[in-house]
Enzyme design. Structure first.
Site, PDB file in Angstrom:
ATOM      1  N   GLN A   1       0.792  -1.220   0.000  1.00 13.44           N
ATOM      2  CA  GLN A   1       0.000   0.000   0.000  1.00 13.44           C
ATOM      3  C   GLN A   1       0.831   1.279   0.000  1.00 13.44           C
ATOM      4  O   GLN A   1       0.298   2.342  -0.289  1.00 13.44           O
ATOM      5  CB  GLN A   1      -0.967  -0.014   1.181  1.00 13.44           C
TER       6      GLN A   1
ATOM      7  N   HIS B   1      -1.640  -5.539 -12.904  1.00 10.65           N
ATOM      8  CA  HIS B   1      -1.095  -5.242 -14.231  1.00 10.65           C
ATOM      9  C   HIS B   1      -1.958  -5.893 -15.319  1.00 10.65           C
ATOM     10  O   HIS B   1      -2.188  -5.304 -16.369  1.00 10.65           O
ATOM     11  CB  HIS B   1       0.346  -5.742 -14.351  1.00 10.65           C
TER      12      HIS B   1
ATOM     13  N   ASP C   1       2.281   0.262  -7.935  1.00  8.32           N
ATOM     14  CA  ASP C   1       3.621   0.292  -8.545  1.00  8.32           C
ATOM     15  C   ASP C   1       4.537   1.332  -7.891  1.00  8.32           C
ATOM     16  O   ASP C   1       5.715   1.084  -7.678  1.00  8.32           O
ATOM     17  CB  ASP C   1       3.531   0.626 -10.041  1.00  8.32           C
TER      18      ASP C   1
ATOM     19  N   ARG D   1       4.053   0.402  12.811  1.00 10.92           N
ATOM     20  CA  ARG D   1       3.767  -0.943  12.301  1.00 10.92           C
ATOM     21  C   ARG D   1       3.808  -0.893  10.773  1.00 10.92           C
ATOM     22  O   ARG D   1       3.108  -0.108  10.153  1.00 10.92           O
ATOM     23  CB  ARG D   1       2.382  -1.414  12.760  1.00 10.92           C
TER      24      ARG D   1
ATOM     25  N   HIS E   1       1.023  -9.308   4.848  1.00 10.02           N
ATOM     26  CA  HIS E   1      -0.147  -8.439   4.710  1.00 10.02           C
ATOM     27  C   HIS E   1      -0.656  -8.575   3.270  1.00 10.02           C
ATOM     28  O   HIS E   1      -0.596  -7.631   2.474  1.00 10.02           O
ATOM     29  CB  HIS E   1       0.221  -6.995   5.053  1.00 10.02           C
TER      30      HIS E   1
ATOM     31  N   ASN F   1      -1.788 -10.519   8.781  1.00  7.15           N
ATOM     32  CA  ASN F   1      -2.761  -9.445   8.946  1.00  7.15           C
ATOM     33  C   ASN F   1      -4.142  -9.902   8.504  1.00  7.15           C
ATOM     34  O   ASN F   1      -4.333 -10.322   7.358  1.00  7.15           O
ATOM     35  CB  ASN F   1      -2.367  -8.233   8.087  1.00  7.15           C
ATOM     36  N   GLU F   2      -5.098  -9.815   9.389  1.00 10.38           N
ATOM     37  CA  GLU F   2      -6.519  -9.994   9.083  1.00 10.38           C
ATOM     38  C   GLU F   2      -6.829 -11.211   8.222  1.00 10.38           C
ATOM     39  O   GLU F   2      -7.295 -11.085   7.074  1.00 10.38           O
ATOM     40  CB  GLU F   2      -7.067  -8.750   8.373  1.00 10.38           C
TER      41      GLU F   2
ATOM     42  N   ASN G   1      -7.453  -5.167  14.589  1.00  9.28           N
ATOM     43  CA  ASN G   1      -7.785  -4.067  13.678  1.00  9.28           C
ATOM     44  C   ASN G   1      -9.273  -3.816  13.825  1.00  9.28           C
ATOM     45  O   ASN G   1     -10.097  -4.709  13.574  1.00  9.28           O
ATOM     46  CB  ASN G   1      -7.492  -4.445  12.220  1.00  9.28           C
TER      47      ASN G   1
ATOM     48  N   TYR H   1     -12.451  -0.965  13.093  1.00 10.67           N
ATOM     49  CA  TYR H   1     -12.854   0.270  12.405  1.00 10.67           C
ATOM     50  C   TYR H   1     -14.259   0.738  12.751  1.00 10.67           C
ATOM     51  O   TYR H   1     -14.526   1.921  12.805  1.00 10.67           O
ATOM     52  CB  TYR H   1     -12.754   0.078  10.876  1.00 10.67           C
TER      53      TYR H   1
ATOM     54  N   GLU I   1      -4.620  -1.548  13.979  1.00 12.29           N
ATOM     55  CA  GLU I   1      -5.210  -0.598  13.024  1.00 12.29           C
ATOM     56  C   GLU I   1      -6.497  -0.046  13.609  1.00 12.29           C
ATOM     57  O   GLU I   1      -7.290  -0.783  14.210  1.00 12.29           O
ATOM     58  CB  GLU I   1      -5.563  -1.256  11.680  1.00 12.29           C
TER      59      GLU I   1
HETATM   60  C1  BGC Z   1      -6.400  -3.585   6.122  1.00 11.66           C
HETATM   61  C2  BGC Z   1      -5.703  -2.424   5.480  1.00 11.66           C
HETATM   62  C3  BGC Z   1      -6.728  -1.490   4.859  1.00 11.66           C
HETATM   63  C4  BGC Z   1      -7.610  -0.974   5.974  1.00 11.66           C
HETATM   64  C5  BGC Z   1      -8.635   0.067   5.543  1.00 11.66           C
HETATM   65  C6  BGC Z   1      -7.673  -3.230   6.840  1.00 11.66           C
HETATM   66  O1  BGC Z   1      -8.634  -4.180   6.516  1.00 11.66           O
HETATM   67  O2  BGC Z   1      -5.531  -4.296   6.940  1.00 11.66           O
HETATM   68  O3  BGC Z   1      -4.786  -2.915   4.565  1.00 11.66           O
HETATM   69  O4  BGC Z   1      -6.157  -0.466   4.134  1.00 11.66           O
HETATM   70  O5  BGC Z   1      -8.302  -2.054   6.537  1.00 11.66           O
HETATM   71  O6  BGC Z   1      -9.574  -0.451   4.681  1.00 11.66           O
END
Ligand code: BGC
Length: 516
Positions: A40, A60, A73, A98, A143, A187-188, A328, A330, A399
């Site tokens: 990312q 690609h 890229d 991280r 990841h 990761n996740e 993580n 959100y 996250e």
């Molecule tokens: C992921 C990240 C992603 C973030 C926001 C998480 O699920 O680990 O790679 O950018 O959420 O969407």
């Protein structure tokens, strides 16, 4: 769960008094930092001998997989500009960072028979730069950027991938473990398996919601456990670090107090968090998940459950394999199960097995990402749930963040509110006994947001991706976070102006010579 509505009431009151509440403060050893991931931000997709990951290859071949047809890229070009990233962290006062390792930068073919010296040099430079600035590195080994060769052989659906991953993990422990003391194996796994092998919307585009989703998760757990055992046997005594896994989890709340909705909420816990943490902490998948998939498989005429069970040996192998948990988080969701859910999903599929639906509350501030809205009390409840359900493990929020679409706007006030209220919730959870020891905001920079490209921005720092020099500029959120880290408290009255600050923004040349 029972105390949730009482907690909500207490929380609402607390929010009213937000400016002078609690008197709580982050202890000086609490790791406040930020998070990124290799594909990312790094760019340098074929620089200095790097091999291709499945993300490189698929984007690609099929640029329209990404809404704005961009790819990673170049991204924020952190492969060349890592010193700027560390300078930004230092400027914010971040105590930890991280980031993830790109498997094919280190092992271009994926296999450990050839190690790319330039990959090792790059991560050595980054790690050394962090340590020179007193920033603790937290390193994610995987990841989502699987080597394309392995992806073509079936990737996480094959049992063989576990050993390939383990070989890779051994290489990175040996190369960086003298300085890296916090490792995150994966990761996740849930999100990765959902999109890469369930819905088939992310590389390697395998649409297999009936079995692929489960097989992917199973192999990721076995790979995690294998890396843990390798670390334990071969490196721990000398390196004295810690190793854990990062799982994603939004907070589920029953949409009503009907038995069906409450039961559906328990199933949400089981299919998401439980699928990964139960085998690690309790030695097997949650019963309610096992039962639901077995019953559905039977109805659908399968000879055995589509959720392959672990052998006794595998259960022992996975149980106890974590020194800490990375979360993580959100958003939160209301969960329901009623007649309208019947027929909502493809049959057979993991969504149908779980058999519930979710929605967010329209009154919560909405981010630019689908189904992600701000509701900090859910974060508090999640932290206390983990405390109760899994024996209060050492916990890091690896996250947490809020996205917006306006890349040019430095006044990211919704993100600022999100940051403050979520950190407040974290302080409350800590005061209530959660063993949370660190927090990483997602993200340090605007990142390549997978299939949303650059249309969605999570950065504390804006990155101008149309400028070849990829200048980074602090948003208001970066300035607010800096003050929180400096003072240890959350001051809702602090109102810095990012446009004034851009005059003193860090300016670096392409060769990483930085002036203020
Ligand atoms: C992921 C990240 C992603 C973030 C926001 C998480 O699920 O680990 O790679 O950018 O959420 O969407």
């Amino acid at each position: 769960m029972a105390g949730k509505f009482t907690l909500l009431a207490v929380w609402t009151l607390a929010l009213v008094n937000a400016e002078c509440k609690h008197g709580s403060k982050f202890p000086s050893d609490f790791l406040l930092g930020a998070s990124t991931a290799a594909y990312q931000i790094e760019g340098g997709w074929n620089a200095d001998g790097k091999g291709q990951s499945m993300w490189d290859w698929y984007l690609h071949q099929q640029p329209d997989l990404v809404s704005d047809h961009t790819n990673g890229d170049v991204a924020a070009d952190s492969y060349h500009l890592y010193k700027q990233d560390v300078a930004l962290l230092k400027e914010m006062g971040a105590k930890s960072y991280r980031f993830s390792l790109s498997w094919t930068r280190i092992l271009p073919n994926g296999t450990a028979d050839y190690i790319n010296p330039y990959g090792i040099i790059y991560y050595n430079n980054l790690i050394n730069e962090l340590l020179a600035n007193d920033i603790v590195p937290f390193v994610t080994i995987y990841h989502w950027d699987l080597p394309i060769g392995f992806s073509n052989q079936g990737g996480w659906l094959t049992d063989e991938i576990v050993d390939k991953y383990a070989d890779y993990a051994r290489v990175v422990f040996a190369a960086f473990g003298d300085r890296v003391k916090h490792w995150i194996t994966v990761n996740e796994p849930n999100i990765h398996c959902t999109f890469a092998y369930g819905y088939g919307l992310q590389p390697p585009l395998v649409k297999s919601p009936a079995t692929g989703y489960y097989d992917c998760g199973r192999n990721l757990l076995l790979a995690h456990a294998k890396a843990y055992h390798i670390y334990n046997k071969e490196f721990r005594v000398l390196q004295r670090g810690k190793i854990g896994i990062t799982v994603d989890h939004d907070w589920p709340m029953a949409a009503s107090d009907s038995i069906d909705d409450i039961d559906a909420t328990e199933d949400y816990q089981a299919f998401h968090l439980g699928q990964y943490l139960d085998p690690i902490f309790r030695g097997d998948y949650p019963h309610r998940m096992v039962d639901r998939v077995a019953a559905a498989s039977l109805r659908q005429g399968y000879n055995s459950s589509r959720l392959r069970s672990f052998t006794e040996e595998q259960k022992d192998f996975i149980k106890g394999t974590t020194d800490f948990v990375g979360i993580n988080h959100y958003s939160s969701n209301y969960v329901y199960r009623n007649a309208s859910v019947v027929g909502m999903y493809e049959v057979p599929s993991f969504d149908d097995d779980a058999g519930y639906a979710t929605f967010t509350n329209p009154s919560w501030p909405e981010s630019a990402s689908p189904s992600m809205a701000a509701y900090a009390p859910g974060f508090y409840d999640l932290l206390l749930y983990i405390k109760e359900a899994y024996g209060n493990p050492e916990l890091y929020i690896t996250e947490n963040g809020f996205s917006e679409t306006l890349s040019e706007d430095l006044y990211d006030d919704l993100k600022v509110d999100y940051l403050r209220t979520y950190l407040d919730a974290l302080l409350d959870a800590k005061a209530a006994g959660s063993n949370v020891q660190g927090y990483f905001f997602w993200s340090l920079l605007d990142t390549f947001e997978w299939t949303f490209g650059y249309e969605i921005r999570f950065g504390l720092h804006q990155v101008d991706i149309d400028d070849p020099a990829r200048p980074r500029t602090p948003r208001k959120s970066a300035l607010v976070y800096k003050e929180i880290i400096r003072s240890g408290v959350i001051d809702y009255n602090y109102n810095p102006d990012p446009y004034l600050r851009t005059k003193v923004k860090i300016n670096c040349t392409y060769n990483n010579i930085c002036n203020k």
